[in-house]
Design a protein around this motif. Structure first.
Motif, PDB file in Angstrom:
ATOM      1  N   ARG A 131      66.505  17.382  24.848  1.00  0.00           N
ATOM      2  CA  ARG A 131      67.525  16.772  25.716  1.00  0.00           C
ATOM      3  C   ARG A 131      67.909  17.701  26.862  1.00  0.00           C
ATOM      4  N   HIS A 132      67.884  18.993  26.580  1.00  0.00           N
ATOM      5  CA  HIS A 132      68.433  19.929  27.564  1.00  0.00           C
ATOM      6  C   HIS A 132      67.382  20.817  28.210  1.00  0.00           C
ATOM      7  N   ARG A 133      66.119  20.568  27.876  1.00  0.00           N
ATOM      8  CA  ARG A 133      65.047  21.376  28.467  1.00  0.00           C
ATOM      9  C   ARG A 133      64.901  21.044  29.954  1.00  0.00           C
ATOM     10  N   GLU A 134      64.801  22.076  30.759  1.00  0.00           N
ATOM     11  CA  GLU A 134      64.524  21.834  32.183  1.00  0.00           C
ATOM     12  C   GLU A 134      63.031  21.970  32.414  1.00  0.00           C
ATOM     13  N   ASN A 135      62.509  21.222  33.352  1.00  0.00           N
ATOM     14  CA  ASN A 135      61.085  21.336  33.638  1.00  0.00           C
ATOM     15  C   ASN A 135      60.794  22.699  34.260  1.00  0.00           C
ATOM     16  N   PRO A 136      59.729  23.358  33.806  1.00  0.00           N
ATOM     17  CA  PRO A 136      59.420  24.682  34.367  1.00  0.00           C
ATOM     18  C   PRO A 136      58.882  24.583  35.786  1.00  0.00           C
ATOM     19  N   ASP A 137      59.005  25.701  36.521  1.00  0.00           N
ATOM     20  CA  ASP A 137      58.370  25.759  37.837  1.00  0.00           C
ATOM     21  C   ASP A 137      56.870  25.800  37.611  1.00  0.00           C
ATOM     22  N   GLU A 138      56.132  25.276  38.524  1.00  0.00           N
ATOM     23  CA  GLU A 138      54.681  25.303  38.374  1.00  0.00           C
ATOM     24  C   GLU A 138      54.032  25.811  39.647  1.00  0.00           C
ATOM     25  N   VAL A 139      52.906  26.454  39.482  1.00  0.00           N
ATOM     26  CA  VAL A 139      52.103  26.810  40.637  1.00  0.00           C
ATOM     27  C   VAL A 139      50.671  26.448  40.250  1.00  0.00           C
TER      28      VAL A 139
END
Ligand code: SF4
Ligand code: SF4
Ligand code: SF4
Length: 572
Positions: A131-139
């Motif tokens: 529920r509280h996970r944020e999407n990680p940055d990606e490269v």
């Protein structure tokens, strides 16, 4: 700030592997009332296509829905389920796989009540995290489809040959003028019992008949190495020319050096005291003189300065003892040892054959080493026989000192260039025991005696395995940094810096074990910057940041707090 997705839970019976221990009805009751859980199903086998179709069909809005799967571990089928769902358009960031099989029903199979309670707790935490996970940055990374192999010994040329067969362009750099490494110094290779010349010519044929697949730089010197997995820039000099190349992966196969005895056992001042390699030269030249040969094992090793066992010198001496008998079957051969290391049925056979052929073994003690006697030439060896508690004097024409492999003198410099760790003895360290070719630097693999002394056969196998790792990295086309890892599991959290809050204290740079953090000037002030390709998501930086300005979005402090609340506040 999380995504606050609405959660659909699925519990897997695993055809009874889970449900015969865990009361899934009770788990379902406990979870249905849990905040954020919108639906709950119990299925037979979530890893089968049929159940996966059901999972996918329940995700009406992929951005707003999270899946929490109570199933087997990520290492079993969990990661495959996530990958299969990704192919159906569901982001792995929205799928939480909670291990209720290996970690619950299997290890607590005799305690169904406790296993059920644990499963409920783990699933509640999984729901809170999802529920509280944020999407990680990606490269995104598009790996260069070329590989740099450093070292042209048995490991390096095997790696190069394997890659060339797969159509990969290889840059093979070696400090020596001709390929083969230590194999050039020996006559026959153990345990294959083929001549090193035959062996090397086979490998070289594969490499150099590859129609330009390999650029070989003998006698070359490495200058610098920069970059990350998928895109390294390496410069080196070969002759009078300087080269700079771009490659997607690096294989370090620099081997090791044979330790010289430095006056031990009168080597260098008494005729007839040789190292194992000096004996090999005599074999190669067909110049073995004398038929009373005494081998002394563990010379310059397994002592305070070098406490390790070099693992290969016993087998090399056994091979040489038999070669002496091949030349002269009447020869008297002794092996003075502290222990004989030849594990496994193939190597053990060398020991048995040597005994059967009359080689005599005598055990000495570390604090009473053998003494080599003679004026100008070797005359005899005096040794305290630890088995019979007697002093023995053995007449000898040749004394052969069995010295270990040790790291090359420039191992530290190469480690610095490629960001490798070295163990307490100076060999390159691998990332974990479960990943024996990967180093702490993603995209850099190590094989052969550079990581630990091995016989030619193992070096070859490791070289081939490292080639497969490198191939896996460069052959998948453009991919996200979190997918770059050649480990099975996807990296879930890559560090993210809040540049406004970062004070540039450098704590994260100091602790990052993967050299992923660095300080860079941004608008006049030093700020931490994360190389997402190098970052492993270990979280060390998070724990030392004084103001919380570096976080793992996939496991933010807020998400972890919610996970703890989920078990502490609810009880089970
Ligand atoms: S392999 Fe044998 S000779 Fe070499 S260090 Fe180990 S015990 Fe000593
Ligand atoms: S999570 Fe680990 S690897 Fe990534 S930047 Fe932080 S300390 Fe380095
Ligand atoms: S530890 Fe925190 S404040 Fe210090 S440099 Fe790293 S991110 Fe910035």
């Amino acid at each position: 700030m999380g995504n606050d997705r609405s959660i659909r839970c699925f519990l897997c019976r695993c055809h009874g592997e889970i449900s015969r221990v865990i009361d899934l009805d009770e788990v379902a009751r406990a979870l249905k009332s849990h905040p954020g859980v919108r639906s709950l199903d119990v299925r037979n086998s979530l890893c089968l296509e049929e159940d996966m179709d059901v999972l996918a069909s329940r995700v009406e809005d992929p951005d707003a829905t999270g899946l929490v799967l109570g199933a087997c571990s990520l290492y079993a089928r969990g990661d495959r389920i996530r990958t299969a769902l990704e192919e159906k358009g569901i982001s792995p960031d929205t799928v939480e796989v909670v291990d209720i099989r290996e970690g619950c029903s299997w290890i607590h199979h005799g305690q169904p009540r406790e296993a059920t309670t644990k499963a409920i707790d783990l699933l509640r935490m999984g729901v809170a995290l999802q529920r509280h996970r944020e999407n990680p940055d990606e490269v995104m990374v598009d790996p260069v489809r070329e590989v740099f192999v450093l070292g042209a010994g048995p490991a390096g040329i095997s790696a190069a040959a394997s890659l060339v067969r797969l159509g990969v362009r290889v840059h093979l750099l070696d400090r020596a003028k001709s390929p083969g490494g230590l194999l050039n110094l020996v006559k026959r290779i153990a345990p294959e019992d083929v001549t090193s010349d035959e062996y090397l010519s086979q490998k070289q044929q594969t490499i150099f008949a590859s129609n330009g697949g390999v650029s070989h730089y003998p006698g070359a010197k490495l200058i610098s190495a920069h970059g990350s997995a998928g895109d390294f820039t390496i410069s080196f000099s070969s002759g009078k020319t300087e080269h700079a190349i771009r490659v997607g992966a690096v294989i370090v196969a620099t081997g090791a050096k044979i330790l010289m005895p430095d006056g031990l056992y009168r080597h260098g001042n008494l005729e007839g005291v040789l190292t194992g390699i000096e004996l090999e030269r005599r074999f190669k030249a067909g110049q073995l003189e004398g038929n009373r040969v005494v081998f002394i094992q563990c010379v310059g090793v397994r002592d305070r300065k070098r406490p390790y066992c070099s693992a290969i010198c016993c087998i090399v001496s056994l091979k040489q003892a038999c070669q002496v008998l091949d030349v002269d079957p009447q020869a008297e051969v002794f092996v003075l040892h502290r222990d004989i290391m030849c594990p496994g049925s193939v190597l053990e056979k060398y020991y048995r054959d040597a005994m059967a052929r009359g080689v005599r073994f005598l055990r000495y003690e570390q604090d009473r080493p053998p003494v080599v006697l003679g004026d100008e030439n070797v005359d005899s060896v005096e040794v305290y026989d630890a088995l019979t508690s007697e002093m023995r004097r053995i007449k000898a024409d040749l004394v052969v000192l069995s010295t270990p492999l040790a790291p090359h003198d420039d191992a530290g410099r190469i480690a610095e260039l490629f960001g490798l760790n070295r163990d307490e003895h100076g060999f390159y360290e691998v990332r974990t025991l479960m990943h024996p070719l990967e180093t702490k630097r993603e995209g850099v693999f190590v094989c052969g005696s550079a990581r630990w002394p091995v016989l030619g056969r193992s070096a070859v196998l490791q070289g081939e395995a490292a080639a497969m790792k490198a191939y896996e990295l460069i052959s998948r086309g453009t991919l996200a940094a979190s997918r770059l890892s050649t480990y099975r599991e996807r990296k879930f959290s890559l560090a993210r810096v809040d540049h406004e809050a970062c004070t540039g204290c450098g704590n994260c740079v100091a602790v990052c074990p993967y050299d992923a953090c660095s300080l860079e000037k941004k608008e006049g002030a030093l700020k931490s910057t994360v190389n997402l390709i190098r970052c492993s998501g270990c979280g060390s930086c998070v724990s030392v940041c004084p103001n919380g300005s570096i976080q793992l979005p996939g496991h933010s402090a807020m998400a972890i707090g919610e996970m703890l609340k989920a078990v502490c506040e609810q009880g089970s």
